[in-house]
Motif scaffolding. Structure first.
Motif, short mmCIF file in Angstrom:
data_model
loop_
_atom_site.label_atom_id
_atom_site.label_comp_id
_atom_site.label_asym_id
_atom_site.label_seq_id
_atom_site.Cartn_x
_atom_site.Cartn_y
_atom_site.Cartn_z
N ILE A 16 0.84 -1.20 0.00
CA ILE A 16 0.00 0.00 0.00
C ILE A 16 0.88 1.25 0.00
N SER A 17 1.82 1.30 0.93
CA SER A 17 2.66 2.50 1.07
C SER A 17 3.47 2.78 -0.17
N LEU A 18 4.10 1.75 -0.73
CA LEU A 18 4.94 1.95 -1.90
C LEU A 18 4.12 2.32 -3.13
N LEU A 45 16.31 -1.00 -4.49
CA LEU A 45 15.72 -0.43 -3.28
C LEU A 45 16.52 0.78 -2.80
N ARG A 46 17.84 0.67 -2.88
CA ARG A 46 18.68 1.80 -2.46
C ARG A 46 18.41 3.03 -3.32
N GLU A 47 18.20 2.81 -4.63
CA GLU A 47 18.00 3.94 -5.54
C GLU A 47 16.57 4.48 -5.50
N LYS A 48 15.58 3.58 -5.40
CA LYS A 48 14.20 3.99 -5.57
C LYS A 48 13.42 4.16 -4.28
N VAL A 49 13.76 3.36 -3.26
CA VAL A 49 12.92 3.33 -2.05
C VAL A 49 13.56 4.02 -0.86
N LEU A 50 14.85 3.84 -0.64
CA LEU A 50 15.47 4.49 0.52
C LEU A 50 15.29 6.01 0.51
N PRO A 51 15.33 6.68 -0.65
CA PRO A 51 15.03 8.12 -0.62
C PRO A 51 13.61 8.42 -0.14
N LEU A 52 12.65 7.54 -0.46
CA LEU A 52 11.28 7.73 0.03
C LEU A 52 11.22 7.54 1.54
N ILE A 53 11.99 6.56 2.05
CA ILE A 53 12.06 6.34 3.49
C ILE A 53 12.66 7.56 4.18
N GLN A 54 13.78 8.03 3.64
CA GLN A 54 14.48 9.16 4.25
C GLN A 54 13.61 10.42 4.24
N ALA A 55 12.80 10.57 3.20
CA ALA A 55 11.93 11.74 3.10
C ALA A 55 10.66 11.62 3.92
N GLY A 56 10.46 10.45 4.54
CA GLY A 56 9.27 10.24 5.36
C GLY A 56 8.02 9.92 4.57
N LYS A 57 8.16 9.61 3.28
CA LYS A 57 7.00 9.29 2.46
C LYS A 57 6.57 7.84 2.60
N VAL A 58 7.46 6.97 3.02
CA VAL A 58 7.18 5.56 3.23
C VAL A 58 7.87 5.14 4.52
N LYS A 59 7.19 4.26 5.28
CA LYS A 59 7.77 3.80 6.53
C LYS A 59 7.16 2.45 6.89
#
Length: 342
Positions: A161-163, A283-297
């Protein structure tokens, strides 16, 4: 560091009561490997299946349970280039996460973003590797498309859902109660279907103006196999990742031809490190930036002390959890009360 560690095994197939703590020698990292002091470990449905005797570890793998962990690097083996001692890492492993120390392969390891603590990081690898591989690579979900996610409150479901929402897709989920449906909506789903009181085929087609979802993520199997084919859109894709409702079904495959459906499936645990390394890079390129930005957790349902692993598995067995169940190791970043709600 000591020469021995505590680890969790299942002494025989059965319920949570068969889990026990044992002492094992502390391993040394080999080529491309690291020894990690485990601070937290995620609990997943495959762990339960292994405990029940239905999902043995791959040949050569340890019988210690656990497929994902977060912790700090204690030692590195030859040819490890990206990480060093004391780095905070989260890793996908084929076994061994329920332990004080664990060997991880560098290729299946990621740095923990500053925005995550160890508990949250331990809930990342198994579900995010799985969802990225199946939803975004194999099923090719694109921005603007609609995905139907079965089991929306599971670890896989909440991650999907989050992604999917963060990357611009419309999300429909199924869940087994109104409370769980509301949890899916709170997480960002556009619609949630109570599969106990509603027909997900007709509802998902109604919600997409008769077209059906472009992608379906299914871990149920059984009679859902035929129903997914009925529900999915023309040129749709179905990603099958488990068969909790059974691996056998009587299916009319005519819709597969008439709708030009792509039906794909995969498992993750026994796949080679080269494939997992490619997923880690994505994941490092596409998802970790979303995690760091607080958009996904990662969504945490509950946290249990390491010694309380039986109750953690009992929680999983009830099916009442919403999000991930995590074990916290002694001296971890966060030491919770047993069974504490996150």
């Amino acid at each position: 560091m000591t020469s021995t560690l505590r680890a969790v095994i299942a002494r025989q197939p059965g319920g949570p009561e068969v889990l026990e703590l044992v002492n094992r020698p502390c391993p040394n990292p080999g080529v491309g490997e690291m020894l990690v002091r485990v601070r937290a470990a995620g609990i997943n449905r495959p762990d339960v299946m292994q405990r029940q005797g239905n999902y043995p570890p791959p040949p050569g793998a340890s019988d210690v349970l656990g497929l994902e962990l977060a912790g700090t690097v204690e030692a590195v083996g030859p040819d490890v280039r990206e990480f060093k001692q004391d780095d905070r890492v989260m890793a996908l492993v084929h076994s061994g996460a329920y332990a004080d120390w664990a060997i991880v392969q560098e290729g299946a390891t990621l740095p923990i973003p500053d925005s995550l603590d160890f508990t949250e990081a331990a809930a990342f690898p198994e579900t995010f590797f799985t969802v990225w591989s199946n939803v975004f690579e194999r099923a090719r979900l694109a921005a603007g498309e609609t995905i139907l996610i079965h089991g929306g409150t599971s670890g896989i479901g909440t991650t999907a859902i989050s992604l999917a929402k963060a990357l611009g897709s419309q999300v429909i989920t199924t869940a087994g109660s109104d409370e769980k449906c509301q949890a899916c909506l709170d997480l960002g789903a556009d619609a949630a279907i109570n599969y106990r009181t509603q027909d997900f085929v007709s509802e998902s087609r109604r919600l997409t103006h008769g077209r059906g979802p472009d992608v379906i993520l299914d871990m149920v199997g059984g009679d859902y196999i035929a129903r997914n084919l009925e529900a999915v859109a023309v040129d749709g894709r179905i990603a099958q990742i488990a068969f909790l409702g059974g691996a056998k079904a009587e299916v009319d495959f005519t819709p597969l031809l008439m709708k030009r459906v792509t039906l794909t499936g995969s498992t993750l645990r026994a796949r080679p490190i080269e494939m997992k390394a490619k997923l880690a890079k994505a994941l490092r390129e596409k998802v970790l930036p979303l995690i760091q930005a607080g958009k996904v957790k990662p969504l945490i349902d509950s946290v249990f002390a390491f010694e309380d692993v039986r109750n953690a598995h009992a929680r999983m067995d009830t099916g009442a959890h919403i999000g991930k169940i995590v074990l916290s190791m002694p001296n971890g970043e966060d030491t919770p009360q047993q069974g504490a709600k996150a």
